[in-house]
Design a protein around this motif. Sequence first.
Motif, PDB file in Angstrom:
ATOM      1  N   LYS A   1      -8.712  -0.430   0.955  1.00  0.00           N
ATOM      2  CA  LYS A   1      -8.288  -0.387   2.357  1.00  0.00           C
ATOM      3  C   LYS A   1      -6.765  -0.342   2.447  1.00  0.00           C
ATOM      4  CE  LYS A   1     -12.338  -2.784   4.214  1.00  0.00           C
ATOM      5  NZ  LYS A   1     -12.842  -3.970   4.952  1.00  0.00           N
ATOM      6  N   GLY A   2      -6.296   0.376   3.454  1.00  0.00           N
ATOM      7  CA  GLY A   2      -4.860   0.480   3.664  1.00  0.00           C
ATOM      8  C   GLY A   2      -4.249   1.752   3.128  1.00  0.00           C
TER       9      GLY A   2
ATOM     10  N   LYS B   1       0.815  -1.219   0.000  1.00  0.00           N
ATOM     11  CA  LYS B   1       0.000   0.000   0.000  1.00  0.00           C
ATOM     12  C   LYS B   1       0.850   1.270   0.000  1.00  0.00           C
ATOM     13  CE  LYS B   1      -3.769  -2.343  -0.046  1.00  0.00           C
ATOM     14  NZ  LYS B   1      -4.448  -2.535  -1.336  1.00  0.00           N
TER      15      LYS B   1
END
Length: 285
Positions: free
Chosen positions: A105-106, A74
């Motif tokens: 996400k992340g 990420k």
Amino acid sequence: MATILDGKSIALIIKDEIREEVAAWKAGGHCPKLAVILVGEDPASQAYVSAKRKVCRDVGMEYEVFALEDMAEKAALEQRILTLIARLNEDVSVDGILIEMPLPKGLDKDKICAALDPDKDVDGMSPVNRSRILSGEDGLYPATPASCIEILTRSGIEISGKHVVIVGRGETVGKPLVFMLLRHNPTVTVCHSYTQDLASFTGQADIVIAAVGKPGLLRKSMVRREAVVVDAGITPTAEGLCGDVAFSEVAEWVSAISPVPGGVGSLTTALLLKNVLKGLKRRGA
């Protein structure tokens, strides 16, 4: 039966205004352009991107999608996004930048939004535009709360001096809507998940704006007969999109109501494109 606040018809009027302004820019030698950053392969996000492309084509605005694959690392993906934003910020052919949400996400959404040039940030996500909302300074404001106000004003519904109850305090709609509404001089009450006896507040309102994402939350018994109801809650279900308002029963009772779909959501893309043109003028391009 209530008057239906027809977002589709209002959107057509706004698109005509945009089309005329885009034509004027083109005559002056510049075609306004929206750049969209799409990260990952979320089907809903891809559908929204396609819908925006269609509207841009309809009004004569240029449109480019920058699609980035999701990555396990990420930090590296985030840096790719930030590098792209920096390039688009400096690109004089790009007049608006939209980051399609939600991000995978992340990723640090706040950091990414903070990197946007505030005058190219067409969805009003940057801290600068958020602070402009709070201070009352002019800026690029987020499209969904702007749509709630636009559907009222374009329908001839007076906001000044009225009691507006907002159900929902989310970052996307409820919070910015409070301060955007105050520019129109109503009295604003905000209700949320900790509010006790919600109906005691909504029952006092001249205008109720529901923005929770809980289908059927607002019932006929919770609003005054003369009230105006704006439904900004959109939840995908097996039967299609559902709003926060139990539409069929509330529509028989109040004076005016916006449907889902066909209400607030119909205006959002048009208002994003209005922000492209507004940002272009703010930069003095």
